[in-house]
Design a protein around this motif. Structure first.
Motif, PDB file in Angstrom:
ATOM      1  N   THR A  27      -4.840   2.402  -3.499  1.00  0.00           N
ATOM      2  CA  THR A  27      -3.669   1.315  -4.781  1.00  0.00           C
ATOM      3  C   THR A  27      -4.882   1.533  -5.773  1.00  0.00           C
ATOM      4  N   ASN A  28      -5.923   1.065  -5.280  1.00  0.00           N
ATOM      5  CA  ASN A  28      -6.771   0.551  -6.415  1.00  0.00           C
ATOM      6  C   ASN A  28      -8.025   2.342  -6.458  1.00  0.00           C
ATOM      7  N   TYR A  29      -8.020   2.756  -5.491  1.00  0.00           N
ATOM      8  CA  TYR A  29      -8.674   4.400  -6.586  1.00  0.00           C
ATOM      9  C   TYR A  29      -8.359   5.377  -6.071  1.00  0.00           C
ATOM     10  N   ASP A  30      -6.663   5.222  -5.612  1.00  0.00           N
ATOM     11  CA  ASP A  30      -6.245   6.460  -5.471  1.00  0.00           C
ATOM     12  C   ASP A  30      -6.659   7.170  -4.700  1.00  0.00           C
ATOM     13  N   ALA A  31      -7.636   6.620  -3.540  1.00  0.00           N
ATOM     14  CA  ALA A  31      -8.649   7.578  -2.584  1.00  0.00           C
ATOM     15  C   ALA A  31      -8.079   8.103  -1.762  1.00  0.00           C
ATOM     16  N   GLU A  32      -8.312   8.898  -1.018  1.00  0.00           N
ATOM     17  CA  GLU A  32      -8.355   9.856   0.533  1.00  0.00           C
ATOM     18  C   GLU A  32      -8.179   8.675   1.483  1.00  0.00           C
TER      19      GLU A  32
END
Ligand code: GDP
Ligand code: IMO
Ligand code: MG
Length: 431
Positions: free
Chosen positions: A175-180
């Motif tokens: 949500t916050n970082y669009d990270a895996e």
């Protein structure tokens, strides 16, 4: 009682590891009270170099018990690697390492979140060590994190709890970082295996420190980082996420102040800083580079080049006052041996106005111009000196000035990286 607290007086890397190692030989306990694997404490014994990140710097003495205090954030993967690395060098520590069940458990997602937050901040980044410190303390303070005591849970319960934590962290990552996302099952299984290794060392810190409270056992409380990196008293926001100052020694150990004994601040004879943030006495040109090379000023944890500058008395006095130092120890005096002249900042000016004391507001600090007092260099080697009287006159003059301005006795001077390269001065340096 020989108890003592050792606190960094500057922005970290003052040589705390060497000093703790030197002072704790005959003590029962060395207790690290805050921080995590962001610390890099270097100890040289002859040709051997040891860099400790989580393990207290008493570990190299056979009879010294080491407690990782409740104020710490502990990455169990790093801790295992550190213990095994010492064992490979023939230093057995497993029976002497105790871990407070109340210490926060630092997970791989804390490291990932640390990296991502730094990337997001771009030019405003803190320049953290990337060890997950901020996110782990965040979890502690918002009451969502795990503690080292959780490693003693039955495997099934631990696995379930960890998976829940990782899934929740994965949500933040996406949500916050669009990270895996991180692989929850793999990590949980790894942690269950690690728990078998670490759980036997986990203790109730209140119980094991009974002898210290009763005065039958001695302790040295080891701080990591330094006063100017303290979350409350440092150069916010360019600080770490824990209390490296005297208050942290109390909350991070659970010991009352009457157990503290001497409170020693460690100061380099000059100044360094790793990471971003204001540094009024920084030397940006050739002089800074040559100080870095002379002092070997590269991070013990990240290998980053340390920013170098002159001793800042305004900040040092602040550190002495905030911690209530009973003694100062000056390290790396030998690094200044070749200089013809040495400067010390004795005051700050902002737009030609003199400040009455150290500004706790980082915005003001970044606008401060140091007012310098110049000292003649000694241009002689000091690394063989073992008594105050062995030091060149100009070096003594420099130390006498530091002592007078700090308002605290200088009780020790380090003149090289080895254990033996110390001058002890119970009565200070001023005759
Ligand atoms: P810490 O984080 O405060 O323990 O300090 P670091 O270990 O990160 O950095 C201090 C560095 O200075 C280490 O490489 C030490 O070996 C070295 N050191 C400590 N005291 C002295 C000294 O008096 N003289 C010199 N030349 N090096 C020192
Ligand atoms: P020792 O114990 C010097 C600095 C980092 C960064 C800031 C925040 O070896 O003296 P963090 O990873 O803690 O969130 O980073 O604090 N920093 C240190 N600088 N010595 C240390 O430890 C440090 N630990 C953290 O460079 O500026
Ligand atoms: Mg260090």
């Amino acid at each position: 009682m020989e108890n003592r607290v050792v606190i960094g007086g500057q922005w970290g890397d003052e040589g705390k590891g060497k000093i703790v190692d030197t002072l704790c030989r005959d003590l029962d306990w060395v207790l690290r009270y805050q921080g995590g694997a962001n610390a890099g404490h270097t100890i040289h014994i002859g040709a051997d170099k040891h860099v400790l990140h989580l393990i207290p710097s008493g570990a190299l003495h056979d009879g010294v018990k080491c407690l990782l205090g409740g104020g710490m954030v502990i990455d169990p993967w790093s801790l295992r690697d550190e213990i095994l690395a010492l064992e490979q060098k023939g230093i057995d520590v497993r029976d002497r390492i105790f871990i407070a069940s109340t210490a926060a458990l630092l997970m791989p997602y804390h490291k990932r979140l640390d990296e991502l937050k730094e990337e997001q901040l771009k030019r405003k980044s803190i320049g953290t060590t990337g060890r997950g410190i901020g996110p782990a303390y965040l979890d502690k303070i918002q009451r969502t994190g795990m503690r080292m005591g959780d490693l003693q849970l039955p495997a099934e319960n631990l696995e379930r709890k960890v998976i829940e934590m990782i899934l929740s962290a994965n949500e933040t990552l996406s949500t916050n970082y669009d990270a895996e996302p991180l692989a929850s099952r793999v990590l949980a299984e790894e942690l269950v295996v690690l728990a078998k290794f670490i759980a036997p060392m986990v203790v109730n810190p209140y119980e094991v420190l009974k002898g210290v409270r009763q005065g039958t056992e001695s302790v040295l409380l080891e701080g990591a980082q330094g006063t100017l990196l303290d979350i409350d008293h440092g150069t916010y926001p360019f600080v770490t996420s824990s209390n490296s100052t005297i208050g942290g020694a109390m909350t991070g150990s659970g010991l009352p102040p009457r157990c503290f004994g001497e409170i020693n601040g460690i100061f380099k004879a000059y100044l360094t800083r790793v990471g971003n943030g204001p540094f009024p006495t920084e030397l940006l040109g050739e002089q800074g580079i040559s100080l870095r090379e002379a002092g070997g000023e590269y991070g013990a944890t990240t290998g980053r080049a340390r920013r170098c500058g002159w001793f800042d008395m305004v900040a040092a006095r602040y550190a002495a006052d905030i911690n209530g130092l009973t003694g100062a120890i000056i390290t790396k005096l030998d690094v200044l041996d070749d200089l013809a002249a040495i400067q010390v900042a004795t005051a700050y000016e902002v737009e030609a106005e003199r400040l009455p004391c150290f500004p706790v507001d980082g915005n003001i600090l970044s606008r401060c111009r140091p007012v310098y007092q110049e000292f003649k260099g000694w241009e002689k080697p000091t690394s063989e000196c073992r008594r105050l009287t062995d030091l060149p006159a100009a070096a003594r003059k420099y130390l006498e000035f530091l002592e007078a301005e700090l308002g605290t006795l200088i009780v020790g001077i380090s003149v090289g990286k080895d254990r033996e390269q110390m001058i002890w001065t119970d009565t200070g340096v001023t005759t």
